[in-house]
Design an enzyme around this catalytic site. Structure first.
Site, mmCIF file in Angstrom:
data_model
loop_
_atom_site.group_PDB
_atom_site.id
_atom_site.type_symbol
_atom_site.label_atom_id
_atom_site.label_comp_id
_atom_site.label_asym_id
_atom_site.label_seq_id
_atom_site.Cartn_x
_atom_site.Cartn_y
_atom_site.Cartn_z
ATOM 1 N N SER A 59 0.862 -1.188 0.000
ATOM 2 C CA SER A 59 0.000 0.000 0.000
ATOM 3 C C SER A 59 0.896 1.236 0.000
ATOM 4 O O SER A 59 2.112 1.136 0.181
ATOM 5 C CB SER A 59 -0.865 0.000 1.265
ATOM 6 O OG SER A 59 -0.031 0.156 2.402
ATOM 7 N N ASP A 96 -0.977 -1.522 -4.101
ATOM 8 C CA ASP A 96 -2.338 -1.747 -3.613
ATOM 9 C C ASP A 96 -2.982 -0.383 -3.318
ATOM 10 O O ASP A 96 -2.385 0.458 -2.633
ATOM 11 C CB ASP A 96 -2.222 -2.585 -2.319
ATOM 12 C CG ASP A 96 -3.541 -3.141 -1.838
ATOM 13 O OD1 ASP A 96 -4.468 -3.285 -2.653
ATOM 14 O OD2 ASP A 96 -3.631 -3.460 -0.632
ATOM 15 N N HIS A 97 -4.160 -0.154 -3.824
ATOM 16 C CA HIS A 97 -4.910 1.087 -3.566
ATOM 17 C C HIS A 97 -4.146 2.377 -3.884
ATOM 18 O O HIS A 97 -4.100 3.298 -3.047
ATOM 19 C CB HIS A 97 -5.407 1.139 -2.110
ATOM 20 C CG HIS A 97 -6.428 0.088 -1.811
ATOM 21 N ND1 HIS A 97 -7.725 0.167 -2.246
ATOM 22 C CD2 HIS A 97 -6.322 -1.089 -1.150
ATOM 23 C CE1 HIS A 97 -8.383 -0.913 -1.866
ATOM 24 N NE2 HIS A 97 -7.551 -1.706 -1.199
ATOM 25 N N GLU A 148 -11.124 -0.085 -9.894
ATOM 26 C CA GLU A 148 -12.168 -0.527 -8.949
ATOM 27 C C GLU A 148 -13.475 0.204 -9.208
ATOM 28 O O GLU A 148 -13.504 1.419 -9.425
ATOM 29 C CB GLU A 148 -11.726 -0.305 -7.494
ATOM 30 C CG GLU A 148 -12.811 -0.734 -6.488
ATOM 31 C CD GLU A 148 -12.330 -0.897 -5.040
ATOM 32 O OE1 GLU A 148 -11.121 -1.129 -4.833
ATOM 33 O OE2 GLU A 148 -13.168 -0.787 -4.140
ATOM 34 N N GLY A 229 -10.445 -7.270 0.657
ATOM 35 C CA GLY A 229 -11.060 -7.520 1.963
ATOM 36 C C GLY A 229 -11.368 -8.984 2.167
ATOM 37 O O GLY A 229 -12.415 -9.334 2.723
ATOM 38 N N ASP A 273 -4.440 -9.314 3.708
ATOM 39 C CA ASP A 273 -3.522 -8.548 4.548
ATOM 40 C C ASP A 273 -3.779 -8.845 6.023
ATOM 41 O O ASP A 273 -2.892 -9.254 6.770
ATOM 42 C CB ASP A 273 -3.694 -7.040 4.261
ATOM 43 C CG ASP A 273 -2.634 -6.199 4.944
ATOM 44 O OD1 ASP A 273 -1.768 -6.758 5.636
ATOM 45 O OD2 ASP A 273 -2.662 -4.962 4.799
ATOM 46 N N SER A 274 -5.023 -8.665 6.452
ATOM 47 C CA SER A 274 -5.340 -8.770 7.886
ATOM 48 C C SER A 274 -4.960 -10.126 8.484
ATOM 49 O O SER A 274 -4.466 -10.186 9.614
ATOM 50 C CB SER A 274 -6.830 -8.513 8.115
ATOM 51 O OG SER A 274 -7.137 -7.181 7.764
HETATM 52 P P1 13P Z 1 -8.110 -7.763 4.361
HETATM 53 O O1 13P Z 1 -8.128 -6.621 5.331
HETATM 54 O O2 13P Z 1 -9.391 -8.540 4.432
HETATM 55 O O3 13P Z 1 -6.919 -8.638 4.527
HETATM 56 O O4 13P Z 1 -8.056 -7.135 2.883
HETATM 57 C C1 13P Z 1 -6.832 -6.743 2.325
HETATM 58 C C2 13P Z 1 -6.987 -5.957 1.068
HETATM 59 O O5 13P Z 1 -8.009 -5.911 0.424
HETATM 60 C C3 13P Z 1 -5.790 -5.238 0.604
HETATM 61 O O6 13P Z 1 -6.063 -4.463 -0.512
HETATM 62 O O1 G3H Z 2 -6.479 -2.419 1.867
HETATM 63 C C1 G3H Z 2 -5.595 -1.988 2.572
HETATM 64 C C2 G3H Z 2 -4.462 -2.867 2.976
HETATM 65 O O2 G3H Z 2 -4.851 -3.778 3.964
HETATM 66 C C3 G3H Z 2 -3.263 -2.038 3.360
HETATM 67 O O3 G3H Z 2 -3.433 -1.407 4.568
HETATM 68 O O4 G3H Z 2 -2.876 0.991 4.207
HETATM 69 O O5 G3H Z 2 -2.682 -0.060 6.471
HETATM 70 O O6 G3H Z 2 -1.045 -0.613 4.678
HETATM 71 P P1 G3H Z 2 -2.459 -0.187 4.999
HETATM 72 ZN ZN ZN Z 3 -7.984 -3.620 -0.592
#
Ligand code: 13P
Ligand code: G3H
Ligand code: ZN
Length: 326
Positions: A59, A96-97, A148, A229, A273-274
């Site tokens: 990210s 990411d994002h 997205e 997610g 990620d989580s």
């Molecule tokens: P989680 O928080 O469910 O792991 O999702 C991660 C995600 O979408 C990163 O872009």
């Molecule tokens: O979707 C977001 C990812 O889980 C990244 O999270 O911005 O805390 O690194 P972060």
């Molecule tokens: Zn995401």
């Protein structure tokens, strides 16, 4: 701004080929977020040992944390480490994002092979214009782009959305055609973080909106779809965290059978990620609770890294179906 480098010099690949194989094969490519050495070592070890293609993703916050130059060498190191393990798995380095053209460009110029431009919070036409601008620059460098449509509940890096707005299937064809994106992230009921659903006593996690996914698939058959997610918020980790001084009551994620079903459909990239964060936190808390005098980070981070390897192998083998597909 560091040196300009192409991902090809780092031994990375873009997502084009691995996505088309995943769509045809009915499995999903794992996209694991990382911020530090131990997470990346665990991802490479687990994916090399299960022979799974992998997307290592960062990210904006992770890039600031790790440092952009350090990240480039970490990604090159990941490729080299896999090769030295005797594994030729494809590795994609993905943003990411991404929230601006400038950030996407900077990542492309510093060795990323894939970027996400997340314009999902913008009005439709602005999302198209921004995404199109990123696609033009990215494709000129043979870098693939994820866009997205639809907004996930929760926090998308710095983009906050109070409520989720499901992707509207009638928009996807037009969006894909006007932007030229290579893959599309959609909103079908998942959300970011460890608290995905607020459940009352005795309530079950509501199923994802597979009806919307099917509608989308009908309109853009064979097009790579991305699920954000998608952590399961592994209950064993939540329990360990709570047992050893943490406070994560009510943490809940997407059940694995839902993810398997998604992976077998047009969903060909699943973001996690989580679950990795939870595994690390659970093991560090547990280790330190049992070893109060220990102060060598290799000890507790080593425990965390071993657990991450187990978690990732499990995801590749039994949830995403990417094991053996490299
Ligand atoms: P989680 O928080 O469910 O792991 O999702 C991660 C995600 O979408 C990163 O872009
Ligand atoms: O979707 C977001 C990812 O889980 C990244 O999270 O911005 O805390 O690194 P972060
Ligand atoms: Zn995401």
């Amino acid at each position: 701004m560091g040196e300009v480098v192409s991902y090809k010099e780092l031994g990375l690949v873009n997502s084009r080929e691995i996505f088309s194989k995943a769509v045809a094969g009915g499995y999903a490519i794992p996209a694991y977020n990382f911020n530090n050495l131990e997470q990346l070592q665990a991802i490479v070890t687990a994916c090399a040992e299960t022979s799974s293609p992998v997307i290592i993703q960062v990210s904006k916050g992770a890039r600031n944390y790790a440092n952009e130059t350090m990240l480039r060498f970490m990604a090159a190191g990941a490729v080299q480490m896999a090769r030295e393990m005797g594994s030729n798995i494809p590795i994609v380095l993905h943003l990411d994002h991404g929230d601006s053209f400038e950030l996407c460009k900077s990542c492309i110029d510093s060795g990323f092979s894939s970027v996400m431009i997340d314009g999902s919070h913008l009005p439709y036409d602005e999302n198209i214009a921004l995404t199109r601008q990123v696609v033009e620059y990215a494709h000129a460098h043979d870098v693939t782009v994820e866009g997205e449509l639809g907004v996930l509940a929760g926090i998308e890096d710095e983009v906050e959305a109070e409520h989720s707005t499901y992707t509207q299937p009638e928009e996807v064809e037009d969006f894909v055609q006007k932007t030229g994106v290579d893959s599309l992230a959609i909103s079908i009921g998942t959300s970011h973080g460890a608290f995905k659903f607020k459940l009352k006593e005795g309530e079950e996690v509501p199923p994802l909106r597979f009806d919307i996914l099917e509608e989308i698939e009908k309109r853009i058959p064979g097009f790579p779809i991305v699920l954000h997610g998608a952590s399961s918020v592994v209950p064993e980790y939540v329990a360990l965290i709570n047992q050893y001084g943490g406070k994560m009551d009510g943490a809940v994620g997407v059940p694995e059978d839902q993810l398997r079903k998604a992976a077998a459909s047009a969903v060909c990239k699943i973001n996690i990620d989580s679950d990795g964060r939870l595994a690390v936190t659970a093991k560090v808390r547990e280790y330190l609770a049992h070893n109060a005098g220990e102060f060598d980070p290799r000890k507790y981070l080593g425990e965390a890294r071993n657990e991450l390897v187990k978690l990732i192998k499990h995801k590749n083998e039994t949830v995403l179906g990417s094991a053996g597909k490299a």
